[in-house]
Scaffold this motif. Structure first.
Motif, PDB file in Angstrom:
ATOM      1  N   GLN A   1      -2.434  -1.458  -4.245  1.00  0.00           N
ATOM      2  CA  GLN A   1      -3.502  -1.901  -3.351  1.00  0.00           C
ATOM      3  C   GLN A   1      -3.439  -3.410  -3.219  1.00  0.00           C
ATOM      4  O   GLN A   1      -2.965  -4.107  -4.102  1.00  0.00           O
TER       5      GLN A   1
ATOM      6  N   LYS B   1      -6.126  -0.034   0.227  1.00  0.00           N
ATOM      7  CA  LYS B   1      -5.568   0.848  -0.793  1.00  0.00           C
ATOM      8  C   LYS B   1      -5.287   2.223  -0.220  1.00  0.00           C
ATOM      9  O   LYS B   1      -5.709   2.571   0.879  1.00  0.00           O
ATOM     10  N   GLN B   2      -4.602   2.959  -1.049  1.00  0.00           N
ATOM     11  CA  GLN B   2      -4.198   4.290  -0.620  1.00  0.00           C
ATOM     12  C   GLN B   2      -5.203   5.314  -1.115  1.00  0.00           C
ATOM     13  O   GLN B   2      -5.713   5.227  -2.225  1.00  0.00           O
TER      14      GLN B   2
ATOM     15  N   VAL C   1       0.831  -1.199   0.000  1.00  0.00           N
ATOM     16  CA  VAL C   1       0.000   0.000   0.000  1.00  0.00           C
ATOM     17  C   VAL C   1       0.870   1.254   0.000  1.00  0.00           C
ATOM     18  O   VAL C   1       0.580   2.236  -0.688  1.00  0.00           O
TER      19      VAL C   1
ATOM     20  N   ARG D   1      -5.556  -6.857  -2.407  1.00  0.00           N
ATOM     21  CA  ARG D   1      -6.872  -7.459  -2.238  1.00  0.00           C
ATOM     22  C   ARG D   1      -6.729  -8.895  -1.800  1.00  0.00           C
ATOM     23  O   ARG D   1      -6.113  -9.705  -2.486  1.00  0.00           O
TER      24      ARG D   1
END
Lengths: 410, 90
Positions: free
Chosen positions: A45, A55-56, A40, A47
């Motif tokens: 990101q 995520k950012q 991140v 998942r």
């Protein structure tokens, strides 16, 4: 409950579940989180299935006020890590509240809420304002379920609500009683019905009482005036039973109030007519006129509760002679055959309270005819007139109900 | 980084197979879930706090047709990044 599990604790818990050695599990858990962070941080990101998405997020600059100085300052933009849980995980987490659905609020909905503890809350007020209370019991019930099942929810303080306006504890205390408005309305309706019922009963009672008392009243008066019953002259038994054998008067007469003056005026008028046409009987008739008037006055004074001025009757006899207009031909013809009885006889009767029948006056009928029919002689019409309180003896209207009393010898 | 990549990175670092790594991730998640269902929060230093938070019911309006509706309360998983992270990302 309400514990903060740190890395080591989590590792321990994990170690128990997994079959890996303690060393490996520690590494695993540590690396788990580190991988996420590193990814991140570098702008990507992560998942993870069954978990979620890290995520950012870039937050831009914004103007604000320095809390200390009050000057306007700029809060610089920065990056932030955000986490969005997977749907499966969301569902799992929300299990205690799984039963709820979004409900469309309709202002006309009538609340049907079971009685629960009552506490004020902004949320409840909101719900009340919107008019939909159907949700509330479900909500509160679920809240209680949530309390027991989901340990964290037992103490609402543990959860920091995201809604700044609403007080924390409100949710668990969102309850309602049976809608007080409904109950009040029902009570009002019941009261109204009760009052109506009482009114109806009272009215009926009054009617019944008056129906019973009024004849009794009359009977009392009539009985006072009644002397001992003697021989009664039966006349034309086939035609009538107007003059009957002595019998105790049981029936009540209907006419308590007697406009005796008018009646006797008419009586006198008829008699006057009789006298004017029946020349032979003049003196006798005149005599009987007076006697009739007198006896009648006595009679009526005795019988009728309301005493009228008998002297006026006598004086008005002369006036009444003008009332000739409705003297029928048949009356004139019959005048000569009037004397079935002597004139004396006409005064020798008393009216009883017993009514033979009710005779309805037809067109062209006169009292004399009625008298003839029921008593066998026309001469006795004054009794009928008096009994029925006929004010205008000459012009009793068609359809008048005449009560024909039984006449009894005095 | 999708799931596959994450697992492979993890397996590499831990020295375990991909399948094993996948399984262990599942195990870890179930442990965490258990902790959350008991009302506990998971706080990892340098990472952040993963906790369950309650969102109260609220009345909202459909802007299109103006219809008012009551959204029920719910529990949500909430992530709060640690301060360290915040500094780093700055």
């Amino acid at each position: 409950m309400d514990n903060k599990i740190n890395l080591s604790q989590l590792t321990d818990l994990f170690c128990n579940v997994s079959n890996l050695g303690k060393g490996v599990s520690t590494t695993f858990v540590k690396n788990f989180f580190e991988t996420i962070i590193n990814e991140v941080m570098s702008g990507g990101q992560v998942r993870i299935k069954g978990f979620g998405l890290f995520k950012q997020i870039i937050i831009s600059d914004r103007e604000s006020v320095d809390v200390n100085t009050g000057e306007r300052i700029v809060i610089h933009g920065h990056q932030k890590v955000s986490f969005t849980p997977d749907p499966e995980l969301k569902e799992f987490i929300n299990k205690p509240f799984a039963g709820f659905e979004t409900v469309i609020i309709d202002a006309t909905d009538t609340p049907s809420v079971p009685a629960q503890a009552e506490k004020k809350s902004a949320v409840r007020k909101k719900a009340v304002a919107t008019g939909n209370k159907e949700d509330e019991p479900v909500v509160s019930n679920a809240a209680t379920i949530a309390d027991t099942n989901f340990a964290a929810t037992a103490d609402a303080a543990e959860f920091q609500t995201t809604d700044p306006i609403v007080v924390q504890h409100e949710f668990q205390q969102v309850v309602t009683t049976e809608n007080p408005v409904n109950v009040v309305e029902v009570k009002r309706i019941m009261r109204g019905l009760r009052a109506l019922l009482i009114a109806i009963i009272a009215l009926l009672a009054a009617l019944i009482v008056s129906y019973c008392i009024w004849p009794l009243n009359l009977m009392l008066h009539m009985r006072k005036s009644m002397e001992s019953v003697e021989n009664v002259v039966p006349v034309n038994v086939s035609q009538n039973n107007g003059i009957a054998n002595a019998s105790s008067a049981e029936n009540a007469s209907d006419e308590n109030t007697a406009d005796v003056q008018n009646t006797t005026d008419k009586v006198a008028a008829q008699v006057a007519e009789d006298t004017s046409n029946g020349a032979d009987n003049k003196p006798n008739v005149r005599a009987s006129q007076k006697t009739n008037a007198q006896t009648k006055s006595q009679q009526k004074q005795a019988e009728m509760p309301i005493a009228q001025n008998q002297q006026e009757k006598a004086s008005s006899q002369t006036n009444s002679s003008t009332q000739k207009s409705e003297f029928t031909l048949t009356e004139a013809d019959n005048l000569k055959s009037l004397d079935q009885f002597t004139i004396k006889d006409t005064t020798s009767y008393r009216m009883t309270n017993v009514i033979i029948t009710t005779h309805v006056l037809k067109s062209g009928e006169t009292l004399t005819k009625v008298s003839e029919k029921y008593y066998g002689t026309k001469k006795l019409w004054p009794y009928i007139a008096a009994y029925n309180n006929i004010t205008d003896v000459n012009s009793a209207s068609v359809g008048t109900r005449l009560k024909i009393p039984i006449l009894v010898n005095r | 980084m999708n799931h596959k990549e994450f697992i492979s990175a993890l397996s590499e670092k831990c020295g375990i197979g991909i399948e094993e790594a996948d399984r262990q991730v599942g195990n870890l998640l179930s442990v965490m879930k258990k902790a959350w269902s008991e009302g506990n929060s998971i706080s990892i230093s340098g990472f952040g706090i993963l906790e369950v938070r309650k969102k109260n019911e609220r009345v909202s309006v459909n802007p299109g047709n103006g219809q008012r509706m009551l959204i029920p309360p719910k529990l949500t998983l909430n992530y709060k990044p640690s301060a360290m992270l915040k500094d780093k990302t700055k």
